[in-house]
Design a protein around this motif. Structure first.
Motif, PDB file in Angstrom:
ATOM      1  N   ARG A  63     -24.244  33.281   8.781  1.00 37.33           N
ATOM      2  CA  ARG A  63     -24.125  31.836   8.794  1.00 37.33           C
ATOM      3  C   ARG A  63     -22.908  31.533   9.321  1.00 37.33           C
ATOM      4  O   ARG A  63     -22.785  30.351   9.760  1.00 37.33           O
ATOM      5  CB  ARG A  63     -24.155  31.479   7.091  1.00 37.33           C
ATOM      6  CG  ARG A  63     -24.391  30.117   6.981  1.00 37.33           C
ATOM      7  CD  ARG A  63     -25.009  29.542   5.734  1.00 37.33           C
ATOM      8  NE  ARG A  63     -25.436  28.377   5.741  1.00 37.33           N
ATOM      9  CZ  ARG A  63     -25.402  27.459   4.513  1.00 37.33           C
ATOM     10  NH1 ARG A  63     -24.748  27.531   3.468  1.00 37.33           N
ATOM     11  NH2 ARG A  63     -25.944  26.290   4.728  1.00 37.33           N
TER      12      ARG A  63
ATOM     13  N   TRP B 138     -25.064  22.941   8.967  1.00 38.00           N
ATOM     14  CA  TRP B 138     -24.518  24.542   9.099  1.00 38.00           C
ATOM     15  C   TRP B 138     -25.455  25.440   9.483  1.00 38.00           C
ATOM     16  O   TRP B 138     -25.336  26.132  10.322  1.00 38.00           O
ATOM     17  CB  TRP B 138     -24.214  24.548   7.827  1.00 38.00           C
ATOM     18  CG  TRP B 138     -23.321  25.941   7.473  1.00 38.00           C
ATOM     19  CD1 TRP B 138     -22.804  26.773   8.271  1.00 38.00           C
ATOM     20  CD2 TRP B 138     -22.383  26.112   6.220  1.00 38.00           C
ATOM     21  NE1 TRP B 138     -21.972  27.552   7.744  1.00 38.00           N
ATOM     22  CE2 TRP B 138     -21.597  27.282   6.347  1.00 38.00           C
ATOM     23  CE3 TRP B 138     -22.305  25.662   4.991  1.00 38.00           C
ATOM     24  CZ2 TRP B 138     -20.929  27.790   5.716  1.00 38.00           C
ATOM     25  CZ3 TRP B 138     -21.399  25.872   3.983  1.00 38.00           C
ATOM     26  CH2 TRP B 138     -20.632  27.227   4.499  1.00 38.00           C
ATOM     27  N   ASP B 139     -26.818  25.095   9.110  1.00 31.07           N
ATOM     28  CA  ASP B 139     -27.720  26.124   9.761  1.00 31.07           C
ATOM     29  C   ASP B 139     -27.971  25.875  10.872  1.00 31.07           C
ATOM     30  O   ASP B 139     -28.441  27.066  11.692  1.00 31.07           O
ATOM     31  CB  ASP B 139     -29.244  25.873   8.715  1.00 31.07           C
ATOM     32  CG  ASP B 139     -29.022  26.460   7.526  1.00 31.07           C
ATOM     33  OD1 ASP B 139     -28.152  27.312   6.995  1.00 31.07           O
ATOM     34  OD2 ASP B 139     -29.605  26.106   6.360  1.00 31.07           O
ATOM     35  N   LYS B 140     -28.244  24.725  11.513  1.00 30.86           N
ATOM     36  CA  LYS B 140     -28.636  24.602  12.866  1.00 30.86           C
ATOM     37  C   LYS B 140     -27.740  24.078  13.863  1.00 30.86           C
ATOM     38  O   LYS B 140     -27.924  23.881  15.137  1.00 30.86           O
ATOM     39  CB  LYS B 140     -29.974  23.419  12.831  1.00 30.86           C
ATOM     40  CG  LYS B 140     -31.159  23.934  12.107  1.00 30.86           C
ATOM     41  CD  LYS B 140     -32.189  22.767  12.220  1.00 30.86           C
ATOM     42  CE  LYS B 140     -33.567  23.513  11.528  1.00 30.86           C
ATOM     43  NZ  LYS B 140     -34.771  22.745  11.952  1.00 30.86           N
TER      44      LYS B 140
ATOM     45  N   ARG C  73     -21.433  36.164  12.765  1.00 28.34           N
ATOM     46  CA  ARG C  73     -22.536  35.148  13.481  1.00 28.34           C
ATOM     47  C   ARG C  73     -23.398  35.615  14.461  1.00 28.34           C
ATOM     48  O   ARG C  73     -24.333  35.310  14.470  1.00 28.34           O
ATOM     49  CB  ARG C  73     -21.481  33.932  13.985  1.00 28.34           C
ATOM     50  CG  ARG C  73     -22.129  32.899  14.326  1.00 28.34           C
ATOM     51  CD  ARG C  73     -22.752  31.813  13.365  1.00 28.34           C
ATOM     52  NE  ARG C  73     -23.365  30.503  13.929  1.00 28.34           N
ATOM     53  CZ  ARG C  73     -24.201  29.794  13.180  1.00 28.34           C
ATOM     54  NH1 ARG C  73     -24.729  30.385  12.235  1.00 28.34           N
ATOM     55  NH2 ARG C  73     -24.639  28.834  13.807  1.00 28.34           N
TER      56      ARG C  73
ATOM     57  N   ALA D  35     -25.903  21.463   4.579  1.00 28.66           N
ATOM     58  CA  ALA D  35     -26.759  22.595   4.887  1.00 28.66           C
ATOM     59  C   ALA D  35     -27.593  22.547   6.157  1.00 28.66           C
ATOM     60  O   ALA D  35     -27.390  23.505   6.969  1.00 28.66           O
ATOM     61  CB  ALA D  35     -27.603  22.858   3.655  1.00 28.66           C
TER      62      ALA D  35
ATOM     63  N   THR E  60     -29.678  20.053  15.064  1.00 28.10           N
ATOM     64  CA  THR E  60     -30.256  19.064  13.937  1.00 28.10           C
ATOM     65  C   THR E  60     -30.724  17.794  14.331  1.00 28.10           C
ATOM     66  O   THR E  60     -30.165  17.083  14.772  1.00 28.10           O
ATOM     67  CB  THR E  60     -28.995  19.164  12.742  1.00 28.10           C
ATOM     68  OG1 THR E  60     -28.518  20.265  12.569  1.00 28.10           O
ATOM     69  CG2 THR E  60     -29.431  18.192  11.548  1.00 28.10           C
TER      70      THR E  60
ATOM     71  N   GLU F 263     -24.251  35.833   4.735  1.00 31.57           N
ATOM     72  CA  GLU F 263     -23.053  34.958   4.752  1.00 31.57           C
ATOM     73  C   GLU F 263     -22.380  35.176   6.012  1.00 31.57           C
ATOM     74  O   GLU F 263     -21.896  33.987   6.494  1.00 31.57           O
ATOM     75  CB  GLU F 263     -22.473  35.162   3.320  1.00 31.57           C
ATOM     76  CG  GLU F 263     -21.368  33.958   3.356  1.00 31.57           C
ATOM     77  CD  GLU F 263     -20.741  34.114   1.989  1.00 31.57           C
ATOM     78  OE1 GLU F 263     -19.334  33.519   1.655  1.00 31.57           O
ATOM     79  OE2 GLU F 263     -21.011  35.015   1.037  1.00 31.57           O
TER      80      GLU F 263
END
Length: 196
Positions: free
Chosen positions: A102, A21-23, A173, A18, A28, A99
């Motif tokens: 993301r 995926w987010d950053k 996105r 997660a 990250t 979604e």
């Protein structure tokens, strides 16, 4: 004798996934990974290796899970055409577009890292080849079930479905309006899966 692990490996990998995926990979930090996993640096890297090794493991597991999910849907679906439609529209169903914004971890990663990280490009190529094989199988079955004209080529259609879905993911996105994405998806599917 090594000590047994005192953490739930699946939970840690899910939490780390997660964060990536987010950053994205570059965005990250080690602190992000430690916060997501709840582990110290020694435990995290001792169990999974460095950041790159951890990321590649997360990416492969994500890919394997998606492949298994698509296979299961195809095996269990009453109509194969619904599997293809769901493949395209699934990420776009969230009405507020969260979604879609993301995106897909694999697609996001392929855009971020494929030019510089050979392992990522290899995972993406393997994944997209497997996906097109399954989509072609779904189109063939949809033709047998009478939902798609026999005049379309299943392999070419599968490649076009994948390309269309990836394009929609990129547009999602960057924040494309969800209603516009939904209309695009409908037009794409109407053109690629014409009924007999």
């Amino acid at each position: 004798m090594p000590r047994p692990r005192q953490f739930d490996e699946k939970r840690v990998l899910s939490s780390v996934q997660a964060a990536f995926w987010d950053k994205g990979y570059a965005g990250t930090s080690l602190d992000d990974l430690l916060a997501a996993s709840g582990l110290g640096k020694g435990s995290l890297y001792g169990a999974f290796g460095d950041k790159r090794s951890l990321f590649l493991r997360v990416l492969r597991e994500y890919d394997d899970a998606n492949d298994a999910m698509l296979r299961t849907r195809l095996e269990q679906s009453d109509r194969a055409v619904d599997v293809v439609r769901d493949f395209v529209t699934g990420p776009l169903r969230d009405p507020d577009g969260a979604e879609a914004r993301r995106g897909c971890l694999l697609a996001n990663t392929a855009m971020e890292l494929s030019a510089d990280v050979a392992e990522v490009a290899a995972v993406a190529r393997r994944s997209y080849a497997a996906t097109t094989t399954l989509l072609a199988e779904a189109v063939r079955r949809a033709q047998r079930e009478g939902d798609v004209t026999p005049h379309v080529d299943p392999d070419e259609t599968a490649h076009a479905v994948l390309a269309g879905q990836l394009g929609l993911l990129v547009l999602g996105r960057v924040g494309q309006d969800p209603a516009i994405l939904s209309t695009m998806a409908g037009t794409l599917l109407q053109g690629l899966l014409p009924p007999p």
